[in-house]
Design a protein around this motif. Structure first.
Motif, short mmCIF file in Angstrom:
data_model
loop_
_atom_site.label_atom_id
_atom_site.label_comp_id
_atom_site.label_asym_id
_atom_site.label_seq_id
_atom_site.Cartn_x
_atom_site.Cartn_y
_atom_site.Cartn_z
N UNK A 1 -4.70 12.44 1.35
CA UNK A 1 -4.28 13.19 2.34
C UNK A 1 -5.19 11.25 3.52
N UNK A 2 -4.18 11.36 4.27
CA UNK A 2 -4.10 9.89 5.19
C UNK A 2 -4.15 8.93 4.44
N UNK A 3 -3.33 8.77 3.68
CA UNK A 3 -3.24 7.57 3.03
C UNK A 3 -1.58 6.62 4.16
N UNK A 4 -1.99 5.01 3.93
CA UNK A 4 -1.80 4.60 5.20
C UNK A 4 -2.03 2.95 4.28
N UNK A 5 -1.06 2.58 5.49
CA UNK A 5 -1.26 0.73 4.48
C UNK A 5 -2.88 0.27 4.68
N UNK A 6 -3.20 0.80 6.65
CA UNK A 6 -4.26 0.34 6.75
C UNK A 6 -5.88 0.74 6.00
N UNK A 7 -5.00 2.16 5.05
CA UNK A 7 -6.03 2.75 4.51
C UNK A 7 -6.29 2.41 3.01
N UNK A 8 -5.74 1.63 2.83
CA UNK A 8 -5.56 1.46 0.94
C UNK A 8 -4.51 1.36 0.75
N UNK A 9 -3.80 2.86 0.93
CA UNK A 9 -2.25 3.48 0.68
C UNK A 9 -2.68 4.20 -0.50
N UNK A 10 -1.79 4.79 -1.12
CA UNK A 10 -1.36 4.44 -2.61
C UNK A 10 -1.85 4.05 -3.72
N UNK B 1 0.87 -0.77 -0.12
CA UNK B 1 -0.20 0.25 -0.11
C UNK B 1 0.58 1.10 -0.19
N UNK B 2 2.22 1.42 0.60
CA UNK B 2 2.65 2.49 1.13
C UNK B 2 4.61 2.15 0.81
N UNK B 3 4.25 1.16 0.12
CA UNK B 3 5.75 0.74 -0.60
C UNK B 3 6.14 0.27 -2.08
N UNK B 4 7.83 0.85 -3.05
CA UNK B 4 7.23 0.26 -4.36
C UNK B 4 8.85 0.06 -4.21
N UNK B 5 9.18 -0.40 -6.04
CA UNK B 5 10.53 -0.89 -5.90
C UNK B 5 10.99 -0.14 -6.79
N UNK B 6 12.39 0.32 -7.04
CA UNK B 6 12.89 1.11 -7.99
C UNK B 6 13.89 0.40 -8.65
N UNK B 7 13.62 -0.53 -9.97
CA UNK B 7 14.23 -1.44 -10.94
C UNK B 7 15.53 -1.22 -11.08
#
Length: 335
Positions: A152-161, A57-63
């Motif tokens: 606003x209010x984005x988080x792992x618990x709220x669905x994230x990005x 939800x709030x993480x990604x990788x850069x290749x």
């Protein structure tokens, strides 16, 4: 290390100096000038360098990928590479307002930036939350790769990005001097520089990008009206294409057309197309061109075709001349 840079550290530095493997992995030959002492920054094309992929939800990788990062004029440019995916962790959203974060490939060099560090890094530069947020500026010695809108209010618990919708790709390719840049927005740096704008080559004249030769519409077989047929005199089907030549658009024609007559006049009063040409192939005004024709039943070896701004075309012949075919090979006119 998975983030590397060349010409950054010395043998006696805490970072251990540049290794031979660092030199092999980083793009030492990519130096398109931006000025007398500066290099055009950007990513090295090939595959999908520095691809951003969501992993949570709030993480990604850069290749993986390679790039050139320009510092100040006197500082120079740093070849850099990422040899294994880097993890990106975005801070939770502001409770009230959205923000825009910037993902960068950054080079620290304390000899020029007084950072106390000598290393390359992948970083997220957080934006300022606001009702209408603006992205932060890239720091000195940093190459912007992506903008990511954090709700606003984005988080792992709220669905994230929602990464696919929230991400703006800032990657721009750069190539070695003399190379053809695939970036359609590449700025002109020196006369005789080339770029590919997506449809063809352009050359920098010193003042503007000038088109070379681009095929805008590939060879297309037309639909002929009743009384007209393809492959006249075994010249092939009647086809056209649209090209851009040195900044001017042209229509080219080829093929042969069989012609029927009624009362000594081409049928349909010479209107040989069953449908108008598409807008991209229509001239801005009347274009009258000569075309070769059969000497049989004719006292002449050329007749005229009028190509009209509404996309229609008319074949015209002299009274008493009824050549059974015409050839459109070599016909070309500007739009």
């Amino acid at each position: 290390m998975t983030v590397r840079a060349a010409w950054l550290t010395n043998r006696g530095d805490a970072a251990g100096g540049q290794t031979r493997n660092d030199s092999r992995m980083t793009p030492l030959g990519t130096m398109t000038p931006a000025g007398e002492l500066t290099t055009t920054p950007g990513v090295i094309p090939g595959g999908n360098p520095f691809a951003l992929n969501a992993t949570g939800p709030m993480t990604a990788t850069l290749g993986t990928g390679r790039a050139v990062v320009q510092g100040t004029d006197i500082q120079g440019a740093y070849p850099a590479a990422i040899t294994a995916p880097e993890t990106l962790v975005f801070v939770d959203g502001d409770p009230t307002n959205p923000r825009i974060d910037l993902v960068v490939l950054r080079v620290y060099d304390t000899a020029f930036d007084a950072s106390g560090q000598v290393r390359p890094a992948v970083e997220i530069i957080p934006g300022t939350p606001a009702a209408a947020p603006v992205p932060p500026a890239a720091p000195a010695g940093a190459l912007g790769l992506y903008r990511v809108a954090v709700p606003a209010a984005a988080s792992a618990g709220s669905g994230g990005i929602d990464f696919p919708a929230a991400t703006t790709d800032l990657r721009r390719p750069t190539v070695a001097v003399g190379g053809i840049n695939p970036n359609p927005d590449a700025p002109g740096a020196y006369r005789a520089q080339y770029r590919d704008n997506g449809t063809g080559l352009q050359r920098w004249s010193g003042n503007a990008w000038v088109g070379m030769a681009a095929e805008l519409v590939t060879w297309t077989k037309v639909s002929l009206a009743g009384g007209y047929g393809h492959n006249g005199n075994s010249n092939g089907d009647v086809r056209y294409r649209v090209i851009d030549l040195l900044g001017t658009r042209f229509v080219q024609w080829r093929g042969g057309m069989n012609v029927s007559y009624r009362g000594g006049t081409p049928v349909r009063d010479g209107a040989f197309l069953s449908a108008a040409l598409p807008t991209l192939a229509r001239p801005t005004g009347l274009r009258s061109v000569p075309v070769a024709c059969s000497a049989a039943d004719s006292t002449i070896v050329t007749v005229k075709i009028d190509f009209l701004a509404n996309g229609t075309a008319t074949l015209l012949s002299d009274d008493g001349d009824a050549p059974p075919w015409v050839s459109l090979h070599g016909v070309m006119y500007p739009l």
